[in-house]
Design a protein around this motif. Sequence first.
Motif, PDB file in Angstrom:
ATOM      1  N   THR A  15      12.055  93.650   4.370  1.00 18.16           N
ATOM      2  CA  THR A  15      12.074  94.758   5.615  1.00 18.16           C
ATOM      3  C   THR A  15      11.442  94.054   6.931  1.00 18.16           C
ATOM      4  O   THR A  15      12.073  94.627   7.796  1.00 18.16           O
ATOM      5  CB  THR A  15      11.022  95.769   5.486  1.00 18.16           C
ATOM      6  OG1 THR A  15       9.928  95.551   5.242  1.00 18.16           O
ATOM      7  CG2 THR A  15      11.697  96.545   3.940  1.00 18.16           C
ATOM      8  N   VAL A  72       8.515  94.275   7.966  1.00 15.26           N
ATOM      9  CA  VAL A  72       7.454  94.885   8.501  1.00 15.26           C
ATOM     10  C   VAL A  72       6.249  93.810   8.467  1.00 15.26           C
ATOM     11  O   VAL A  72       6.134  93.081   7.322  1.00 15.26           O
ATOM     12  CB  VAL A  72       7.182  95.907   7.860  1.00 15.26           C
ATOM     13  CG1 VAL A  72       6.788  95.802   6.406  1.00 15.26           C
ATOM     14  CG2 VAL A  72       6.117  96.919   8.501  1.00 15.26           C
ATOM     15  N   THR A 104       1.879  93.658   9.229  1.00 14.29           N
ATOM     16  CA  THR A 104       1.010  94.483   9.781  1.00 14.29           C
ATOM     17  C   THR A 104      -0.498  93.747   9.687  1.00 14.29           C
ATOM     18  O   THR A 104      -0.362  92.702   8.673  1.00 14.29           O
ATOM     19  CB  THR A 104       0.865  95.934   9.366  1.00 14.29           C
ATOM     20  OG1 THR A 104      -0.072  96.603  10.227  1.00 14.29           O
ATOM     21  CG2 THR A 104       0.640  95.939   8.025  1.00 14.29           C
ATOM     22  N   VAL A 112       4.854  99.083   0.834  1.00 14.95           N
ATOM     23  CA  VAL A 112       5.689  98.432   2.031  1.00 14.95           C
ATOM     24  C   VAL A 112       5.716 100.001   2.966  1.00 14.95           C
ATOM     25  O   VAL A 112       5.537  99.824   4.248  1.00 14.95           O
ATOM     26  CB  VAL A 112       7.101  98.146   1.486  1.00 14.95           C
ATOM     27  CG1 VAL A 112       7.847  97.834   2.737  1.00 14.95           C
ATOM     28  CG2 VAL A 112       6.929  96.714   1.047  1.00 14.95           C
ATOM     29  N   ASP A 113       5.934 101.142   2.311  1.00 12.74           N
ATOM     30  CA  ASP A 113       5.841 102.259   3.255  1.00 12.74           C
ATOM     31  C   ASP A 113       4.561 102.628   3.835  1.00 12.74           C
ATOM     32  O   ASP A 113       4.425 103.225   4.883  1.00 12.74           O
ATOM     33  CB  ASP A 113       6.414 103.668   2.289  1.00 12.74           C
ATOM     34  CG  ASP A 113       7.609 103.517   1.835  1.00 12.74           C
ATOM     35  OD1 ASP A 113       8.390 103.061   2.742  1.00 12.74           O
ATOM     36  OD2 ASP A 113       8.041 104.231   0.779  1.00 12.74           O
ATOM     37  N   ARG A 160       4.188 100.055   6.793  1.00 13.16           N
ATOM     38  CA  ARG A 160       5.216 100.553   7.839  1.00 13.16           C
ATOM     39  C   ARG A 160       4.153 101.655   8.646  1.00 13.16           C
ATOM     40  O   ARG A 160       4.229 101.768   9.922  1.00 13.16           O
ATOM     41  CB  ARG A 160       6.191 101.239   7.303  1.00 13.16           C
ATOM     42  CG  ARG A 160       7.387 100.042   7.043  1.00 13.16           C
ATOM     43  CD  ARG A 160       8.679 100.954   6.432  1.00 13.16           C
ATOM     44  NE  ARG A 160       9.813 100.038   6.413  1.00 13.16           N
ATOM     45  CZ  ARG A 160      10.791 100.457   5.843  1.00 13.16           C
ATOM     46  NH1 ARG A 160      10.897 101.600   5.289  1.00 13.16           N
ATOM     47  NH2 ARG A 160      11.798  99.615   5.824  1.00 13.16           N
ATOM     48  N   GLU A 180       1.341  99.800  10.534  1.00 14.39           N
ATOM     49  CA  GLU A 180       1.727  99.226  11.655  1.00 14.39           C
ATOM     50  C   GLU A 180       2.220 100.286  12.958  1.00 14.39           C
ATOM     51  O   GLU A 180       1.898  99.883  13.891  1.00 14.39           O
ATOM     52  CB  GLU A 180       2.973  98.422  11.320  1.00 14.39           C
ATOM     53  CG  GLU A 180       3.549  97.426  12.164  1.00 14.39           C
ATOM     54  CD  GLU A 180       4.679  97.966  13.085  1.00 14.39           C
ATOM     55  OE1 GLU A 180       4.730  97.452  14.231  1.00 14.39           O
ATOM     56  OE2 GLU A 180       5.155  99.116  12.884  1.00 14.39           O
ATOM     57  N   LEU A 181       2.768 101.393  12.446  1.00 14.28           N
ATOM     58  CA  LEU A 181       3.148 102.430  13.608  1.00 14.28           C
ATOM     59  C   LEU A 181       1.853 102.881  14.134  1.00 14.28           C
ATOM     60  O   LEU A 181       1.842 102.886  15.272  1.00 14.28           O
ATOM     61  CB  LEU A 181       3.908 103.407  12.690  1.00 14.28           C
ATOM     62  CG  LEU A 181       4.679 104.501  13.676  1.00 14.28           C
ATOM     63  CD1 LEU A 181       5.531 103.565  14.628  1.00 14.28           C
ATOM     64  CD2 LEU A 181       5.407 105.478  12.939  1.00 14.28           C
ATOM     65  N   ARG A 196       6.679 108.771   8.774  1.00 10.59           N
ATOM     66  CA  ARG A 196       6.942 107.936  10.117  1.00 10.59           C
ATOM     67  C   ARG A 196       7.439 108.857  11.033  1.00 10.59           C
ATOM     68  O   ARG A 196       6.927 108.467  12.305  1.00 10.59           O
ATOM     69  CB  ARG A 196       7.898 106.718   9.746  1.00 10.59           C
ATOM     70  CG  ARG A 196       7.402 105.758   8.705  1.00 10.59           C
ATOM     71  CD  ARG A 196       8.149 104.394   8.693  1.00 10.59           C
ATOM     72  NE  ARG A 196       9.418 104.442   8.456  1.00 10.59           N
ATOM     73  CZ  ARG A 196       9.770 104.575   7.098  1.00 10.59           C
ATOM     74  NH1 ARG A 196       8.777 104.316   6.241  1.00 10.59           N
ATOM     75  NH2 ARG A 196      11.030 104.654   6.736  1.00 10.59           N
TER      76      ARG A 196
END
Length: 560
Positions: A295, A297, A299, A320-321, A324, A327-328, A360
């Motif tokens: 993906t 991504v 972080t 991975v979710d 994400r 990181e957001l 997200r």
Amino acid sequence: MLHTQGPLRSIDVGARETTTESIDDVLTDYVGGRGVATALAHDRIPFDADPLDAENSLYFSTGPMQASRMSFTGRMNCTAVSPLTDGLFSSNAGGFLSRNFVGAGNAAVELTGESDELLAIHVREDGVTFEPVPELAGVEVPETVEYAATEHDLDPEHTACIGPAGENEVRFASIMTSESRAFGRGGLGAVLGAKNVKLVTFAGDAEPPVEIPSMQMEVHREAATDDHIMKRQGTTSVTDLANEADALPAYYFADQSFEGAEGINGDRVEEKKYKRGTCSQCAFACKLPTRDEATGVETEGPEFETVMSFGSNCGVDDIVDVMRANELCDRLGLDVISAGDVVAGYLASEDRFGDAGLVRETVEQIAHREGVGDTLAEGIDRAHEELGIENWTVKGLEFPAHDGRALNGQGLSFATANRGADHMYATFYAYEYPLVPRKDAFDPDGLSDEKAAKLVELENTRALEDCGVVCRFSRDFMTPERFEGLFGADYEDLLAVGARVVELERHFNNQRGFDRSDDRLPYDVDGFEAALDAYYDVRGWSDEGVVTEVGGGPASTAAD
């Protein structure tokens, strides 16, 4: 007693004026870091200050150990009245800022007032400059850090900044440093946003006259050579243990374990880790730079608390979710624990657990206060009735993992902590997990006078670490004898410093109306009221949890 050296630099962001003054008496009494900032805040912030008004001040501070080369010392403190809890709140961040803060030549920096335009503030040895930065309005953290690099030749470790969440006064907005490290809990990013300050930088070559004993290198060598699982998996190494102990909240606290834990545990994080990560001077290197090739991504994390808040508590079982979401939050400037719990509460209200896309989307709405995000940006305590969910907070602060329903001493700690539901205030969980060998371990079930006394000792010890400033993960290395050798004082006298810090926080909050009625949990624990009485008795506070006399008393002693 070893303590920080230097003046207090006070910066009025509204008048754009700065002054310095000696605070030697405060430094002598409180060592540095959280202690010094708490003492200053207690005496200088009005007890009735609105957290988001100009009368609230924000303090950056660090301790004498930041003059050392010792592992576990790459951290610093930030203190203000929290817009989330409405009490005095100190937040602690790692990374690389602390040495640059020391280089600017101040023991503490105070931000007061409120600017009429968005500012960057640059703190140097020879003074402070104020830079209007309207072009940074609404900009995310990486772009703000890039601005400091491009316009001022400053690396991320010189910066403390807010993202859109702080500008929009989200009550759990963080202050970000070194780009991906956070003064996360308590919403201090909203305090900076209310002052209309986007960015603060620190730089200089000052060398305060603090001499650290050679014992520092013993700790440093042990940190470098210790074969600890946290060097591979960070705090996520506890995920499976917490899950097996029914101490991993799931589905907005409806469950205490998660059937999808294998998809978000330490092994999954280790698989995504692509290099070592650390804080300034630290050889323990427990940080988690992670990347997912599929993906793209990338972080730093997630840590265990994020695995809980955006993983199990949201019903999400893919690491991975979780990466994400982590990181957001870093880009937008949000506390990952409060943000994840708030989103989990929203998913519960919508019956949408496991919907990573909605997670997200909701995080973005919160940071920009758009749609339902405007309600969620107030935090669970203020939003739970509208959402139709239970109020899973203490003193307005959302819960981390290490569930107190399974680890009852940690539950008592959540209730008594002046910050609210904060696992780092005492770290009692470390003494209650089954299968963790400790000579001073406790049965996780039930409460007792002995647990209450141990809680006082742990709160005082953690406060002392925050004065030093020394990382929580030094606890197996920083023995009482090493504290004495490094700080040049009897351990009992050092713990008394920690006790005074806890007492000042409580006294400040008492003046704002906090008492026993705020030391409450959203669940029942056997023996809770008796243990709370015992805790107050050891502290020397009233039966209602009120400090009757500031300065000394039974709370300054360690538990047997």
